[in-house]
Scaffold this active site. Structure first.
Site, PDB file in Angstrom:
ATOM      1  N   ASP A 147       0.865  -1.171   0.000  1.00 41.00           N
ATOM      2  CA  ASP A 147       0.000   0.000   0.000  1.00 41.00           C
ATOM      3  C   ASP A 147       0.908   1.229   0.000  1.00 41.00           C
ATOM      4  O   ASP A 147       2.090   1.135   0.343  1.00 41.00           O
ATOM      5  CB  ASP A 147      -0.882  -0.033   1.249  1.00 41.00           C
ATOM      6  CG  ASP A 147      -1.707   1.232   1.406  1.00 41.00           C
ATOM      7  OD1 ASP A 147      -2.306   1.663   0.408  1.00 41.00           O
ATOM      8  OD2 ASP A 147      -1.710   1.781   2.514  1.00 41.00           O
ATOM      9  N   ASP A 187      -1.737  -0.957   6.040  1.00 41.67           N
ATOM     10  CA  ASP A 187      -2.037  -0.500   7.400  1.00 41.67           C
ATOM     11  C   ASP A 187      -3.480  -0.116   7.619  1.00 41.67           C
ATOM     12  O   ASP A 187      -3.959  -0.102   8.746  1.00 41.67           O
ATOM     13  CB  ASP A 187      -1.144   0.693   7.762  1.00 41.67           C
ATOM     14  CG  ASP A 187      -1.483   1.929   6.932  1.00 41.67           C
ATOM     15  OD1 ASP A 187      -1.826   1.768   5.744  1.00 41.67           O
ATOM     16  OD2 ASP A 187      -1.406   3.042   7.470  1.00 41.67           O
ATOM     17  N   ASP A 246      -7.228  -2.029   3.576  1.00 44.65           N
ATOM     18  CA  ASP A 246      -6.263  -3.054   3.183  1.00 44.65           C
ATOM     19  C   ASP A 246      -6.610  -4.429   3.748  1.00 44.65           C
ATOM     20  O   ASP A 246      -5.925  -5.412   3.443  1.00 44.65           O
ATOM     21  CB  ASP A 246      -4.854  -2.676   3.679  1.00 44.65           C
ATOM     22  CG  ASP A 246      -4.343  -1.396   3.037  1.00 44.65           C
ATOM     23  OD1 ASP A 246      -4.615  -1.191   1.850  1.00 44.65           O
ATOM     24  OD2 ASP A 246      -3.681  -0.605   3.744  1.00 44.65           O
TER      25      ASP A 246
END
Length: 763
Positions: A458, A652, A656
């Site tokens: 990410d 995080d 996600d």
């Protein structure tokens, strides 16, 4: 670990009956595990069991007797404090019991103590038998035989009797042929045959071989010695990597200004307390610094190598060491629910997860003992034939010799080494990982991380620090929405963009308006109603603002754009800037060096995502922007279609969570949301990407040791069984010494696993 866990269906039968059934079938003492509230062990001036039957005062969740005088009180710390429980809650002042260590360590220590006492007792009974059999003493065969029979019987009943119970329990309740059955068969054979030989001696018809009580007694004693050494080594290995050892036992209670010091047991801390921490002292529990500045060494908990500067308002975590100044800390988490407890709980959970390798081990171990029984029968039959046909021995002499070979095969073979190969490494590796700032939540993750071929990251809060700053703000139209309303929408969100907006508005002295029906939409933004109008804040794609000229300008500048609409009408735009984590380039370069492909998937706009990818030299073909949680899931699923690809996803945020669950190894950054942490397989205790490399390296090191252990177990059992069976003409293992096989086989497995204790990576 001397511990087992069971999930029970309370509707199937009363819990008390299920507990009794479990205890009967396993031999373990069984108790219900409490997962709510805090626990306090106190001394009772009377019968603890009778005390536990009284009505519960307000705030008390459970009373249970630990032993005759010790009572465990489970209470709700939000309702009543620990000191109040002791002082007057029950109408009498109670006293704290001695602090108990964690159940797994306590049970392990108890097991070592019990094994030690049984080993000493066995040795005390065996030594006279050995003296009578081997020493130069006057020939009094019947007297010495009678004494040896009595002592051997005591050993067989009092010491080896534990093996009988265990072997029969396994056969009856779980239908498994265990190692203990081999011990039972071998010692019983030697013992019974010695009785038969002694009976012939008493009746005046002694056998050629005579009795050999020293074989059965020495066999039991050496087996017990082997189990003692193994139990002690396992216990020390578990203790050496236990994260709970970082929890302090006492702390200094004080006022907010550091006055009125009082040293108390850490278990008596309660919400609202302040405590003082001096230089070179370990911090008792999680909290916020009220007064004082210092540097704190968090390496034992998070793996952070350098001390961290701390000042009023800075958070501190349990188990870390205050290195210089005196600080006063306001408690935020009680010792039973602080960082150390949370980490230890996750590590313990991983210990109870089976790796895929363990499934193969279970199959091998399950067939090992039956195979040894077959080999034993073959050994006896072959040596009877050899004794009669080749060595021209009498039938009784050939049978006795064959039996000694069979006994040796039974006892020298050791499935324990095979069974310990994986779980011993899992236990030590889990503790070593925690001390390096990495938590493996499952044994499967520890096993499979070394296979990763494609790492997906990410962007915001993962590759970047997530510390967004406002580069530009634009209000559109006739002030359709005011800053307090935006603040009201974003103030409760933990998304980095929302937090940046909130911090920006706080710095301007803005107070949040009360927005109703606030709802977070992962990967999109937040929405709510104010004055009867629908207010939305989020990314430009969700709000359909990407073609707005003002938004286009901010996007082209590589900024993250946060939009606000009122009833669908554009109202405000914020352009945010983030910076790449300092270690990101180094970590991604190392992954590329290891031939691991890298991708970036982000819910952010293309301009900001592409700029980060270019700076980190990630191919644009491996970059996906404006991704919803579903888009991230699809990308991970597409990678998984190639069976040669093993994926790792590092993120995080709540958006996600699905991708973390879909990856072969999901890695969660410590600063992220609780939802994503729950979905991850690996948790990084500090927000640094170097933890990814630590996880990969530790996985490789752990599985290397599993392979070494497998190889040793195979080599040991192969040569030990051949030696025991007499396959080598000039070398064999005497039956009375076969019990040493437990030490020879198991100790190297434990020592190889224990090497992981010193695993350290400073990237």
């Amino acid at each position: 670990m001397s511990k087992a866990e069971f999930d029970l269906d309370g509707n199937a039968s009363p819990i008390d009956e299920i507990i009794k059934a479990v205890e009967k079938s396993t031999g373990f003492s069984c108790k219900r595990v409490n997962t709510e509230g805090q626990e306090l062990d106190v001394l009772i001036d009377g019968d603890a069991k009778a005390f536990a039957e009284r009505d519960y005062p307000k705030g008390i969740l459970q009373l249970s007797a630990i032993d005759k005088r010790v009572l465990r009180i489970t209470f709700d710390p939000d309702v009543v404090g620990a000191r109040a429980v002791l002082a007057d809650l029950f109408g009498t002042r109670l006293r704290l019991a001695v602090c108990r260590i964690s159940p797994d360590l306590e049970n392990g220590q108890k097991h070592v103590r019990e094994t030690a006492w049984f080993t000493l007792a066995s040795a005390a009974l065996t030594i006279p038998v050995l003296v009578l059999a081997w020493a130069s003493v006057p020939p009094r065969a019947i007297v010495y035989g009678s004494v040896s029979l009595a002592l051997a019987t005591a050993v067989q009943v009092l010491i080896a009797g534990r093996f009988y119970a265990s072997a029969l329990r396994a056969l009856i309740f779980t239908r498994v042929i265990e190692m203990d059955l081999l011990i039972v068969l071998s010692t019983t054979t030697a013992y019974v045959f010695s009785i038969v030989a002694f009976t012939y001696l008493v009746t005046g018809h002694p056998l050629e071989t005579g009795e050999f009580f020293e074989t059965s007694t020495l066999l039991v004693t050496l087996v017990m010695l082997g189990r003692l050494v193994s139990a002690f080594a396992r216990q020390k290995a578990v203790e050496s990597v236990s994260i709970r050892s970082l929890q302090v036992q006492t702390t200094t209670l004080c006022d907010a200004d550091g006055r009125n010091d009082e040293k108390i047991d850490a278990r008596l801390l309660q919400y609202g307390d302040n405590f003082k921490v001096g230089p070179d002292s370990r911090i008792g529990t999680d909290g916020i610094i009220v007064t004082g500045t210092t540097e704190v060494d968090e390496s034992m908990v998070t793996g952070e190598a350098l001390p961290i500067d701390k000042s009023p308002g800075s958070p501190v975590i349990a188990g870390s060491i205050n290195t210089s100044g005196v600080i006063v800390v306001r408690l935020t988490n009680l010792p039973g629910n602080n960082t150390i407890s949370t980490i230890a709980a996750m590590v313990d959970e991983a210990k109870f997860q089976k790796a895929k390798t363990q499934e193969m081990v279970d199959i091998v171990a399950g067939w090992f003992v039956p195979a040894i029984l077959v080999l034993t029968l073959l050994t006896v039959v072959i040596w009877i034939a050899v004794g009669i046909r080749v060595r021209l021995q009498g039938t009784s002499e050939a049978v006795v010799a064959a039996i000694t070979y069979g006994i040796t095969v039974l006892i020298v073979s050791c499935p324990c080494a095979i069974g310990l190969c994986v779980p011993m490494v899992t236990v030590v590796a889990g503790g070593a990982a925690a001390k390096n700032g990495v938590i493996f939540k499952t044994a499967v993750a520890l096993e499979s991380a070394r296979k990763v071929t494609h790492a997906v990251f990410d962007k915001t809060g993962t590759l970047t620090a997530g510390e967004l700053s406002i580069a530009e703000e634009i209000f559109l139209g006739a002030n359709l929405v005011a800053r307090p309303v935006i603040f009201g929408l974003t103030s409760n969100s933990k998304h980095p963009v929302s937090m940046a907006i909130s911090s920006h508005l706080v710095s301007k002295g803005i107070k949040a308006a009360e927005v109703e029906n606030v709802r977070a939409l992962p990967g999109q933004g937040v929405e709510g109603t104010y004055g009867g109008r629908l207010i939305r804040c989020g990314n430009t794609r969700w709000l359909s603002l990407q073609n707005l000229p003002e938004a286009r300008r901010l996007l082209d500048a590589g900024l993250t754009v946060f939009g606000v609409t009122v009833e669908g009408v554009p109202a405000a735009l914020f352009g945010l800037h983030d910076h790449i984590r300092p270690e990101a380039r180094r970590v991604l370069a190392e992954l590329k060096k290891r031939k691991i492909a890298i991708s970036i998937v982000s819910g952010d706009d293309a301009g900001a995502t592409d700029a980060v990818a270019a700076e980190l030299a990630v191919p644009i073909t491996n970059v996906r922007s404006r991704c919803t949680p579903g888009d991230k899931q699809e990308y991970m699923a597409a990678l998984a279609t190639d069976k040669r690809v093993h994926t790792l996803f590092c993120g995080d945020g709540t958006n996600d969570a699905i991708a973390l669950a879909c990856a072969d190894v999901g890695v969660h950054m410590s600063s992220g949301s609780d939802v994503s942490q729950a979905a991850a397989d690996v948790v990084l205790l500090r927000p640094a990407l170097t933890g990814v490399l630590v996880a990969l390296d530790l996985s490789r090191a752990a599985m290397h040791r599993v392979s070494l252990n497998f190889a040793w177990s195979f080599v040991y059992n192969l040569f030990a069984i051949l030696l025991a069976a007499g396959a080598f003409v000039n070398a064999r293992i005497p039956p009375q010494y076969a019990g040493l096989g437990e030490i020879v086989s198991v100790l190297p497995v434990i020592l190889v696993a224990l090497q992981l204790k010193w695993f350290r990576r400073d990237y």
